[in-house]
Design a protein around this motif. Structure first.
Motif, PDB file in Angstrom:
ATOM      1  N   PHE A  30       0.864  -1.168   0.000  1.00 55.95           N
ATOM      2  CA  PHE A  30       0.000   0.000   0.000  1.00 55.95           C
ATOM      3  C   PHE A  30       0.910   1.229   0.000  1.00 55.95           C
ATOM      4  O   PHE A  30       1.630   1.473   0.957  1.00 55.95           O
ATOM      5  CB  PHE A  30      -0.933   0.003   1.210  1.00 55.95           C
ATOM      6  CG  PHE A  30      -1.910  -1.135   1.183  1.00 55.95           C
ATOM      7  CD1 PHE A  30      -3.106  -1.003   0.515  1.00 55.95           C
ATOM      8  CD2 PHE A  30      -1.619  -2.333   1.805  1.00 55.95           C
ATOM      9  CE1 PHE A  30      -4.016  -2.041   0.473  1.00 55.95           C
ATOM     10  CE2 PHE A  30      -2.517  -3.385   1.774  1.00 55.95           C
ATOM     11  CZ  PHE A  30      -3.723  -3.243   1.109  1.00 55.95           C
ATOM     12  N   ILE A  31       0.856   2.005  -1.067  1.00 53.84           N
ATOM     13  CA  ILE A  31       1.755   3.145  -1.231  1.00 53.84           C
ATOM     14  C   ILE A  31       1.309   4.330  -0.384  1.00 53.84           C
ATOM     15  O   ILE A  31       2.118   5.023   0.213  1.00 53.84           O
ATOM     16  CB  ILE A  31       1.847   3.537  -2.724  1.00 53.84           C
ATOM     17  CG1 ILE A  31       2.462   2.364  -3.497  1.00 53.84           C
ATOM     18  CG2 ILE A  31       2.680   4.796  -2.908  1.00 53.84           C
ATOM     19  CD1 ILE A  31       2.395   2.510  -4.990  1.00 53.84           C
ATOM     20  N   SER A  32       0.010   4.559  -0.322  1.00 59.85           N
ATOM     21  CA  SER A  32      -0.480   5.644   0.524  1.00 59.85           C
ATOM     22  C   SER A  32      -1.915   5.363   0.934  1.00 59.85           C
ATOM     23  O   SER A  32      -2.587   4.517   0.367  1.00 59.85           O
ATOM     24  CB  SER A  32      -0.406   6.988  -0.212  1.00 59.85           C
ATOM     25  OG  SER A  32      -1.364   7.046  -1.236  1.00 59.85           O
ATOM     26  N   THR A  33      -2.359   6.090   1.940  1.00 59.91           N
ATOM     27  CA  THR A  33      -3.734   5.962   2.432  1.00 59.91           C
ATOM     28  C   THR A  33      -4.359   7.335   2.583  1.00 59.91           C
ATOM     29  O   THR A  33      -5.061   7.612   3.531  1.00 59.91           O
ATOM     30  CB  THR A  33      -3.766   5.225   3.778  1.00 59.91           C
ATOM     31  OG1 THR A  33      -2.947   5.948   4.712  1.00 59.91           O
ATOM     32  CG2 THR A  33      -3.260   3.811   3.664  1.00 59.91           C
ATOM     33  N   GLY A  87      -9.817  -0.953   0.183  1.00 63.90           N
ATOM     34  CA  GLY A  87      -9.236  -2.243   0.534  1.00 63.90           C
ATOM     35  C   GLY A  87      -9.048  -3.104  -0.695  1.00 63.90           C
ATOM     36  O   GLY A  87      -9.253  -2.667  -1.823  1.00 63.90           O
ATOM     37  N   ILE A  88      -8.642  -4.327  -0.450  1.00 66.49           N
ATOM     38  CA  ILE A  88      -8.473  -5.279  -1.539  1.00 66.49           C
ATOM     39  C   ILE A  88      -9.179  -6.573  -1.162  1.00 66.49           C
ATOM     40  O   ILE A  88      -9.416  -6.854   0.020  1.00 66.49           O
ATOM     41  CB  ILE A  88      -6.983  -5.571  -1.830  1.00 66.49           C
ATOM     42  CG1 ILE A  88      -6.303  -6.178  -0.603  1.00 66.49           C
ATOM     43  CG2 ILE A  88      -6.270  -4.319  -2.287  1.00 66.49           C
ATOM     44  CD1 ILE A  88      -4.929  -6.710  -0.898  1.00 66.49           C
ATOM     45  N   TRP A  89      -9.518  -7.324  -2.165  1.00 68.58           N
ATOM     46  CA  TRP A  89     -10.113  -8.638  -1.967  1.00 68.58           C
ATOM     47  C   TRP A  89      -9.361  -9.585  -2.872  1.00 68.58           C
ATOM     48  O   TRP A  89      -9.218  -9.323  -4.070  1.00 68.58           O
ATOM     49  CB  TRP A  89     -11.600  -8.608  -2.327  1.00 68.58           C
ATOM     50  CG  TRP A  89     -12.311  -9.906  -2.129  1.00 68.58           C
ATOM     51  CD1 TRP A  89     -12.258 -10.719  -1.039  1.00 68.58           C
ATOM     52  CD2 TRP A  89     -13.210 -10.533  -3.045  1.00 68.58           C
ATOM     53  NE1 TRP A  89     -13.059 -11.810  -1.218  1.00 68.58           N
ATOM     54  CE2 TRP A  89     -13.662 -11.714  -2.450  1.00 68.58           C
ATOM     55  CE3 TRP A  89     -13.671 -10.203  -4.307  1.00 68.58           C
ATOM     56  CZ2 TRP A  89     -14.550 -12.575  -3.080  1.00 68.58           C
ATOM     57  CZ3 TRP A  89     -14.549 -11.056  -4.923  1.00 68.58           C
ATOM     58  CH2 TRP A  89     -14.993 -12.228  -4.312  1.00 68.58           C
TER      59      TRP A  89
END
Length: 70
Positions: free
Chosen positions: A39-42, A49-51
């Motif tokens: 994850f590069i940034s939030t 999110g990811i699934w």
């Protein structure tokens, strides 16, 4: 179109003239291939999110050799 078989662009953004916002992406992973997710940034107020979905299961090395069925 079945979810999980091809890229899906976000229709809400397409209606606003932004036809490159991805809602769902698909990556072909070979049997036994390792992948790394970073994850590069939030920098967003929106939940993200990811699934992960496979047709054979997922092995997470830090959790041991048990294959997690998806």
């Amino acid at each position: 179109m079945e979810i999980g078989t091809e890229i899906i662009f976000n229709a809400a953004f397409t209606e606003r003239g932004l036809d490159n916002v991805v809602l769902w992406d698909v990556q072909n992973i070979k049997d036994g291939q390792s992948i790394k997710i970073t994850f590069i940034s939030t920098n967003s107020h929106h939940r993200q999110g990811i699934w992960l979905r496979t047709n054979k299961g997922i092995e997470i090395p830090v959790l041991g050799n048990e294959v997690k069925k998806t």
